[in-house]
Motif scaffolding. Sequence first.
Motif, PDB file in Angstrom:
ATOM      1  N   ALA A   1       0.829  -1.208   0.000  1.00  0.00           N
ATOM      2  CA  ALA A   1       0.000   0.000   0.000  1.00  0.00           C
ATOM      3  C   ALA A   1       0.862   1.255   0.000  1.00  0.00           C
ATOM      4  O   ALA A   1       0.555   2.237  -0.691  1.00  0.00           O
ATOM      5  N   GLN A   2       1.961   1.232   0.768  1.00  0.00           N
ATOM      6  CA  GLN A   2       2.843   2.394   0.825  1.00  0.00           C
ATOM      7  C   GLN A   2       3.543   2.629  -0.514  1.00  0.00           C
ATOM      8  O   GLN A   2       3.644   3.762  -0.990  1.00  0.00           O
ATOM      9  N   ILE A   3       3.999   1.536  -1.123  1.00  0.00           N
ATOM     10  CA  ILE A   3       4.642   1.665  -2.435  1.00  0.00           C
ATOM     11  C   ILE A   3       3.657   2.226  -3.452  1.00  0.00           C
ATOM     12  O   ILE A   3       3.985   3.122  -4.237  1.00  0.00           O
ATOM     13  N   SER A   4       2.428   1.693  -3.428  1.00  0.00           N
ATOM     14  CA  SER A   4       1.398   2.165  -4.353  1.00  0.00           C
ATOM     15  C   SER A   4       1.121   3.651  -4.150  1.00  0.00           C
ATOM     16  O   SER A   4       1.005   4.419  -5.116  1.00  0.00           O
ATOM     17  N   LYS A   5       1.046   4.062  -2.894  1.00  0.00           N
ATOM     18  CA  LYS A   5       0.778   5.468  -2.583  1.00  0.00           C
ATOM     19  C   LYS A   5       1.914   6.366  -3.062  1.00  0.00           C
ATOM     20  O   LYS A   5       1.683   7.431  -3.651  1.00  0.00           O
ATOM     21  N   ASP A   6       3.154   5.924  -2.838  1.00  0.00           N
ATOM     22  CA  ASP A   6       4.312   6.742  -3.196  1.00  0.00           C
ATOM     23  C   ASP A   6       4.547   6.802  -4.705  1.00  0.00           C
ATOM     24  O   ASP A   6       4.974   7.831  -5.236  1.00  0.00           O
ATOM     25  N   LEU A   7       4.282   5.695  -5.389  1.00  0.00           N
ATOM     26  CA  LEU A   7       4.702   5.597  -6.786  1.00  0.00           C
ATOM     27  C   LEU A   7       3.583   5.733  -7.809  1.00  0.00           C
ATOM     28  O   LEU A   7       3.856   5.803  -9.003  1.00  0.00           O
ATOM     29  N   GLU A   8       2.345   5.749  -7.361  1.00  0.00           N
ATOM     30  CA  GLU A   8       1.226   5.812  -8.313  1.00  0.00           C
ATOM     31  C   GLU A   8       1.359   6.953  -9.323  1.00  0.00           C
ATOM     32  O   GLU A   8       1.151   6.737 -10.527  1.00  0.00           O
ATOM     33  N   PRO A   9       1.738   8.168  -8.900  1.00  0.00           N
ATOM     34  CA  PRO A   9       1.884   9.252  -9.890  1.00  0.00           C
ATOM     35  C   PRO A   9       2.940   8.939 -10.947  1.00  0.00           C
ATOM     36  O   PRO A   9       2.756   9.250 -12.129  1.00  0.00           O
ATOM     37  N   ARG A  10       4.051   8.317 -10.532  1.00  0.00           N
ATOM     38  CA  ARG A  10       5.111   7.985 -11.490  1.00  0.00           C
ATOM     39  C   ARG A  10       4.683   6.846 -12.410  1.00  0.00           C
ATOM     40  O   ARG A  10       4.958   6.857 -13.606  1.00  0.00           O
ATOM     41  N   LEU A  11       4.012   5.847 -11.842  1.00  0.00           N
ATOM     42  CA  LEU A  11       3.602   4.698 -12.639  1.00  0.00           C
ATOM     43  C   LEU A  11       2.566   5.084 -13.689  1.00  0.00           C
ATOM     44  O   LEU A  11       2.531   4.501 -14.778  1.00  0.00           O
ATOM     45  N   LYS A  12       1.724   6.067 -13.371  1.00  0.00           N
ATOM     46  CA  LYS A  12       0.711   6.509 -14.323  1.00  0.00           C
ATOM     47  C   LYS A  12       1.323   7.163 -15.564  1.00  0.00           C
ATOM     48  O   LYS A  12       0.673   7.241 -16.609  1.00  0.00           O
ATOM     49  N   LYS A  13       2.552   7.612 -15.436  1.00  0.00           N
ATOM     50  CA  LYS A  13       3.220   8.297 -16.555  1.00  0.00           C
ATOM     51  C   LYS A  13       3.922   7.329 -17.508  1.00  0.00           C
ATOM     52  O   LYS A  13       4.454   7.743 -18.535  1.00  0.00           O
ATOM     53  N   ILE A  14       3.935   6.031 -17.156  1.00  0.00           N
ATOM     54  CA  ILE A  14       4.614   5.059 -18.014  1.00  0.00           C
ATOM     55  C   ILE A  14       3.871   4.935 -19.348  1.00  0.00           C
ATOM     56  O   ILE A  14       2.662   4.749 -19.392  1.00  0.00           O
ATOM     57  N   VAL A  15       4.628   5.044 -20.424  1.00  0.00           N
ATOM     58  CA  VAL A  15       4.081   4.875 -21.775  1.00  0.00           C
ATOM     59  C   VAL A  15       4.939   3.841 -22.499  1.00  0.00           C
ATOM     60  O   VAL A  15       6.167   3.892 -22.444  1.00  0.00           O
ATOM     61  N   VAL A  16       4.297   2.891 -23.147  1.00  0.00           N
ATOM     62  CA  VAL A  16       5.017   1.870 -23.918  1.00  0.00           C
ATOM     63  C   VAL A  16       4.629   2.010 -25.381  1.00  0.00           C
ATOM     64  O   VAL A  16       3.463   1.891 -25.745  1.00  0.00           O
ATOM     65  N   THR A  17       5.610   2.283 -26.224  1.00  0.00           N
ATOM     66  CA  THR A  17       5.373   2.468 -27.648  1.00  0.00           C
ATOM     67  C   THR A  17       5.788   1.219 -28.430  1.00  0.00           C
ATOM     68  O   THR A  17       6.476   0.338 -27.903  1.00  0.00           O
ATOM     69  N   ASP A  18       5.391   1.177 -29.694  1.00  0.00           N
ATOM     70  CA  ASP A  18       5.818   0.068 -30.559  1.00  0.00           C
ATOM     71  C   ASP A  18       7.334   0.068 -30.715  1.00  0.00           C
ATOM     72  O   ASP A  18       7.953  -1.000 -30.830  1.00  0.00           O
ATOM     73  N   ALA A  19       7.925   1.264 -30.696  1.00  0.00           N
ATOM     74  CA  ALA A  19       9.389   1.356 -30.798  1.00  0.00           C
ATOM     75  C   ALA A  19      10.053   0.728 -29.567  1.00  0.00           C
ATOM     76  O   ALA A  19      11.104   0.085 -29.677  1.00  0.00           O
ATOM     77  N   ASP A  20       9.435   0.910 -28.406  1.00  0.00           N
ATOM     78  CA  ASP A  20       9.954   0.285 -27.176  1.00  0.00           C
ATOM     79  C   ASP A  20       9.924  -1.237 -27.298  1.00  0.00           C
ATOM     80  O   ASP A  20      10.874  -1.921 -26.902  1.00  0.00           O
ATOM     81  N   VAL A  21       8.832  -1.760 -27.855  1.00  0.00           N
ATOM     82  CA  VAL A  21       8.696  -3.206 -28.031  1.00  0.00           C
ATOM     83  C   VAL A  21       9.746  -3.720 -29.006  1.00  0.00           C
ATOM     84  O   VAL A  21      10.399  -4.742 -28.760  1.00  0.00           O
ATOM     85  N   ASP A  22       9.921  -3.009 -30.121  1.00  0.00           N
ATOM     86  CA  ASP A  22      10.913  -3.427 -31.120  1.00  0.00           C
ATOM     87  C   ASP A  22      12.318  -3.459 -30.522  1.00  0.00           C
ATOM     88  O   ASP A  22      13.095  -4.393 -30.774  1.00  0.00           O
ATOM     89  N   LYS A  23      12.640  -2.447 -29.734  1.00  0.00           N
ATOM     90  CA  LYS A  23      13.962  -2.372 -29.115  1.00  0.00           C
ATOM     91  C   LYS A  23      14.171  -3.527 -28.145  1.00  0.00           C
ATOM     92  O   LYS A  23      15.230  -4.157 -28.122  1.00  0.00           O
ATOM     93  N   TYR A  24      13.152  -3.812 -27.318  1.00  0.00           N
ATOM     94  CA  TYR A  24      13.258  -4.921 -26.369  1.00  0.00           C
ATOM     95  C   TYR A  24      13.383  -6.242 -27.110  1.00  0.00           C
ATOM     96  O   TYR A  24      14.229  -7.088 -26.764  1.00  0.00           O
TER      97      TYR A  24
END
Length: 271
Positions: free
Chosen positions: A96-119
């Motif tokens: 719960a504490q991790i979720s509270k602290d990191l939720e704003p940062r996690l919401k900003k995660i974006v995964v693009t097709d270019a990210d998939v190709d690179k991985y």
Amino acid sequence: MLRKTLAITSVLLLSTTSMAAKDPVVATVDGISIKKSELEKTYQENLMFVSDKRVTRQKVLNDIINRKLGIKRAKKANLDNDPIVKQKMEDIMYHAQISKDLEPRLKKIVVTDADVDKYYKDHPEYRTAHILFRVRTNPEKEENEAALNQALKVYNTLKKKPELFSELANKFSQSSTAPNGGDMGFQPAIRLAPEYFNAIKGKADNFITPPVKTQFGYHIIKVMAVKSVKSINNALYKKIVYDQKRDAILDNYFSELRAKANIKINEETLK
């Protein structure tokens, strides 16, 4: 003054009555009230899950009553002081504490097709077959040597007659894939032990590895095919890349916490 006090009292009573009317008590359990709002919230949450039983307010109310009774018994038995319960509560607080602290940062995660190709360029999806010689997690020296020697014998045979791979897998492998000639099918890199994936990475079709040690034992691995990026499950790989970005945020988060904490590690105890 008395008239003014009576007027204020009347307003408060009307206000309280109005609030009670908006959120009435639907049941009491040993003096504990269950409000309409609690029932409705739980009812709507239950509607979001598939069940073999019809969801009704009466059923949900019964579940709430059962929960109240269960919690009451747990408190009476002092389960809140039980070591196992404490550990589970600490796990809940930790997440719960991790979720509270990191939720704003996690919401900003974006995964693009270019990210998939690179991985995917660094983690292609292979179809492999393997012959597994199992050893326990902490094997005795003799057990480990026996498994390795058997694996080497089979590998030396395959060097001369690679076409026997399927037959030898069926005969010697201690994996559930043995009846299929050891065929694992296509597997994303995250579903393979690191040593397993590193042994096949960049290898051509029909390449057969020497024995590879993982936590499961010794594997002789045959590369059967590699999947084109155009053929992959894009949704799955977007999830994989998302998880990697999330894990990077978590690593940074704990690095910040550890930097502020007084941590001492007895290296001798790790040996």
